[in-house]
Design a protein around this motif. Structure first.
Motif, short mmCIF file in Angstrom:
data_model
loop_
_atom_site.label_atom_id
_atom_site.label_comp_id
_atom_site.label_asym_id
_atom_site.label_seq_id
_atom_site.Cartn_x
_atom_site.Cartn_y
_atom_site.Cartn_z
N THR A 112 0.84 -1.34 0.22
CA THR A 112 -0.07 0.00 0.10
C THR A 112 0.83 1.13 0.06
OG1 THR A 112 -1.68 -1.13 1.20
CG2 THR A 112 -2.00 1.16 1.14
N LEU A 113 1.82 1.21 0.93
CA LEU A 113 2.75 2.46 0.73
C LEU A 113 3.50 2.80 -0.60
CD1 LEU A 113 4.22 2.18 4.47
CD2 LEU A 113 2.31 4.02 3.73
N PHE A 114 3.98 1.60 -1.00
CA PHE A 114 4.50 1.59 -2.49
C PHE A 114 3.66 2.25 -3.55
CE2 PHE A 114 5.51 -0.28 -6.41
CZ PHE A 114 6.70 0.32 -6.59
N LEU A 115 2.38 1.86 -3.45
CA LEU A 115 1.37 2.23 -4.46
C LEU A 115 0.98 3.82 -4.16
CD1 LEU A 115 -0.93 -0.89 -4.93
CD2 LEU A 115 0.68 0.30 -6.44
N LEU A 116 1.17 3.92 -2.76
CA LEU A 116 0.83 5.15 -2.54
C LEU A 116 1.67 6.39 -3.12
CD1 LEU A 116 -0.92 5.24 0.83
CD2 LEU A 116 -2.02 6.01 -1.26
N PHE A 117 2.96 6.00 -2.91
CA PHE A 117 4.02 6.94 -2.98
C PHE A 117 4.32 6.78 -4.70
CE2 PHE A 117 4.93 6.67 1.47
CZ PHE A 117 4.85 7.79 1.67
N SER A 118 4.20 5.93 -5.19
CA SER A 118 4.44 5.59 -6.62
C SER A 118 3.38 6.20 -7.49
CB SER A 118 4.59 4.26 -7.10
OG SER A 118 3.40 3.46 -7.14
N LEU A 119 2.20 6.42 -7.18
CA LEU A 119 1.19 7.00 -7.81
C LEU A 119 1.20 8.36 -7.23
CD1 LEU A 119 -1.53 4.22 -7.65
CD2 LEU A 119 0.18 4.74 -9.56
N HIS A 120 1.84 8.91 -6.33
CA HIS A 120 1.67 10.16 -5.83
C HIS A 120 0.40 10.46 -5.36
CE1 HIS A 120 5.58 11.18 -7.72
NE2 HIS A 120 5.08 10.73 -8.80
N ALA A 121 -0.11 9.56 -4.38
CA ALA A 121 -1.43 9.73 -4.03
C ALA A 121 -1.47 10.17 -2.50
CB ALA A 121 -2.20 8.38 -4.12
N LEU A 122 -0.28 10.76 -2.01
CA LEU A 122 -0.17 11.04 -0.77
C LEU A 122 -1.28 12.02 -0.05
CD1 LEU A 122 1.45 10.62 1.97
CD2 LEU A 122 3.10 12.43 1.08
N PRO A 123 -1.82 12.98 -1.00
CA PRO A 123 -2.97 13.86 -0.45
C PRO A 123 -3.96 12.96 -0.26
CG PRO A 123 -1.81 14.91 -2.14
CD PRO A 123 -1.32 13.78 -2.18
N LEU A 124 -4.20 11.80 -1.00
CA LEU A 124 -5.33 11.16 -0.90
C LEU A 124 -5.45 10.56 0.38
CD1 LEU A 124 -8.19 9.70 -1.86
CD2 LEU A 124 -6.64 7.86 -2.93
N LEU A 125 -4.15 9.91 0.78
CA LEU A 125 -3.96 9.24 2.08
C LEU A 125 -4.21 10.17 3.26
CD1 LEU A 125 -3.05 6.73 3.64
CD2 LEU A 125 -0.77 7.79 3.59
N LEU A 126 -3.97 11.50 3.13
CA LEU A 126 -3.90 12.41 4.16
C LEU A 126 -5.51 12.74 4.43
CD1 LEU A 126 -1.26 14.94 3.44
CD2 LEU A 126 -1.27 13.21 5.20
N VAL A 127 -6.27 12.75 3.28
CA VAL A 127 -7.69 13.04 3.47
C VAL A 127 -8.55 11.88 3.98
CG1 VAL A 127 -9.83 13.13 1.89
CG2 VAL A 127 -8.06 14.45 1.44
N ILE A 128 -7.97 10.62 3.59
CA ILE A 128 -8.40 9.30 4.40
C ILE A 128 -8.36 9.38 5.97
CG2 ILE A 128 -8.25 6.79 4.60
CD1 ILE A 128 -7.87 6.82 1.52
#
Length: 72
Positions: A48-64
């Protein structure tokens, strides 16, 4: 981890057709194994962390995370 356990094992000896129980000391080695379940928690977290950082989805993680904190 290794542990020696002493117990009594019963052998049966036949004497003229009559069964006789003969106790015999018995030593058995017992081992303790410690298992780590990497498939249940660690590997999904790393994936999950790999996919979040590789897809630049860190703002989505913060919202969640923020939504979860507001709900609880």
């Amino acid at each position: 981890m290794e542990n020696n356990v002493f117990s009594i094992q019963q052998d049966v000896v036949y004497f003229f057709g009559i069964p006789i129980v003969v106790p015999r000391p018995f030593e058995q080695r017992m081992y303790t194994y410690i298992a780590l379940n990497a498939g249940g928690a660690i590997l999904p977290l790393i994936t999950t962390l790999f996919l979040l950082f590789s897809l630049h989805a860190l703002p989505l993680l913060l919202v969640i995370v923020e939504t979860i904190m507001i709900i609880y």
